[in-house]
Design an enzyme around this catalytic site. Structure first.
Site, PDB file in Angstrom:
ATOM      1  N   GLY A  19     -37.245 -89.555 -81.874  1.00  0.00           N
ATOM      2  CA  GLY A  19     -36.923 -88.588 -80.613  1.00  0.00           C
ATOM      3  C   GLY A  19     -36.452 -87.244 -80.879  1.00  0.00           C
ATOM      4  N   HIS A  20     -36.372 -86.496 -79.833  1.00  0.00           N
ATOM      5  CA  HIS A  20     -35.905 -85.057 -80.044  1.00  0.00           C
ATOM      6  C   HIS A  20     -34.591 -84.649 -80.577  1.00  0.00           C
ATOM      7  CE1 HIS A  20     -34.022 -86.236 -76.215  1.00  0.00           C
ATOM      8  NE2 HIS A  20     -33.135 -85.331 -76.356  1.00  0.00           N
ATOM      9  N   ASN A  21     -34.541 -83.614 -81.424  1.00  0.00           N
ATOM     10  CA  ASN A  21     -33.370 -83.178 -82.168  1.00  0.00           C
ATOM     11  C   ASN A  21     -32.871 -84.138 -83.198  1.00  0.00           C
ATOM     12  OD1 ASN A  21     -33.331 -81.217 -80.349  1.00  0.00           O
ATOM     13  ND2 ASN A  21     -31.596 -81.817 -79.238  1.00  0.00           N
TER      14      ASN A  21
END
Length: 367
Positions: free
Chosen positions: A262-264
């Site tokens: 996922g993001h980050n």
């Protein structure tokens, strides 16, 4: 077909040779499929344990474990493997021809004039390369790959057919993307004008005060993806771009098919993420972490260095470095094994409890 002598192969694998060093090796197979070696060469059998060696054919070539006797199997030649799986890595590398990507740039490729293509790069049919992209020397890019603007790939990248690299992705040397991998898609980030149902139950631990209509508003992904050297990303795996800062994958990390990062998220060096692993946004994974198949990692948590999580483990809280975990929710592996033993005893305990209740009831009736 690629061919080397068994003597050359032994030297390349830094392994001990027995028998005729001049025999040609044209490939590798399981013992039952590897027949006797001929003057024109033959297949080398992978028989690195006695139970596999039972199927060896007299006159063949084989890779054996130390301590096995090639004469007892009637072999013409053998290589001894001190560490069999490491030997497998070297042997398969020696015979892997890789995908058919012709040298040079295919005439159907669409390359922005501002892109920089390194010396010796091979770019296949129907590839699309955007503005200001940088492709390192010796890279091989298969058909139907797209690379978005301002992305950069290091030396000797291998991008298989149909992989997608979005804009603003940077990768080190020797990146491998398997078919259908997607790097740099938008993160799954949405917000409501008022407190959402998700935020409410996190605050109240499940209690609902009121159920209201809500509308999701996209949070755009402005960060990119940063990938270190020697990373491999499997078929149909996805790595989302960051919201503001980049999603990061450390050098040497290997990501299996159908993994979602996922993001980050930050993934450390030399990690192993097996099939169907899912890592939610903003989690931090340390170095040399192994997440077995179907492991799930909740958002915004930290997993320390050298953690090993067994298959289907669900991780909802911080995991200290060096811990081996298993289960849903994740606990120490030895604790989970005790839990499973106790669960297997439950039917017997239920029967014993039922008999005890009957006995107590009879005693009370008599009293």
């Amino acid at each position: 077909m690629k061919s080397v002598t068994i003597g050359e192969l032994a030297r390349a694998l830094d392994a001990r040779l027995w028998g005729d060093a001049s025999l040609c090796v044209t490939g590798a197979a399981e013992p039952a499929a590897a027949g006797p070696a001929s003057d024109g060469g033959g297949i080398i059998a992978m028989a690195m344990a006695p139970r596999y060696a039972e199927a060896l054919q007299p006159g063949s070539m084989a890779i054996l474990a130390e301590g096995m006797d090639p004469e007892a199997y009637g072999l013409k030649a053998a290589i001894f493997a001190p560490r069999p799986r490491l030997m497998m890595a070297g042997l398969t590398r020696a015979f892997d021809a890789g995908p058919d990507i012709a040298p040079g740039i295919h005439p159907t490729a669409i390359i922005d004039p501002s892109a920089v293509i390194g010396e010796g790069a091979a770019i296949g049919p129907f590839v699309v390369i955007g503005a200001r992209v940088r492709i390192g020397a010796g890279a091989r890019i298969g058909p139907h790959v797209s690379i978005g603007r301002d992305s950069a790939l290091g030396r000797e990248a291998l991008i298989h057919a149909g992989a997608r690299i979005a804009h603003g992705v940077s990768a080190g040397d020797r990146l491998i993307l398997q078919p259908g991998a997607s790097v740099g898609g938008d993160g799954f980030s949405f917000v409501t004008p008022e407190e959402s149902g998700i935020e409410e139950i996190r605050r109240t631990l499940g209690a609902r005060e009121a159920i209201r209509q809500q509308h999701w508003t996209r949070i755009h992904s402005l960060g990119g993806v940063e990938i270190g050297d020697d990373v491999e990303i499997g078929a149909n795996a996805t790595v989302d771009r960051g919201t503001i800062r980049a999603t990061r994958i450390g050098a040497g990390t290997k990501i299996d098919n159908l993994v979602q990062v996922g993001h980050n998220v930050t993934v450390g060096r030399d990690c192993l993420l097996c099939g169907l692993v899912g890592i939610a946004g903003s989690s931090r994974i340390g170095d040399r972490v192994v997440l077995a198949g179907q492991v799930g990692v909740s958002d915004n948590i930290e997993i320390g260095d050298d953690v090993i999580a067994g298959g289907a483990t669900k991780i909802f809280s911080r995991v200290p470095s060096g811990r081996v975990i298993l289960g849903n929710p994740a606990v120490r592996m030895e604790t989970q094994m005790e839990i499973q033993k106790a669960m297997r005893r439950l039917p017997r305990f239920a029967q014993q409890l039922s008999k005890l209740q009957e006995t107590v009831t009879r005693l009370l009736e008599k009293g």
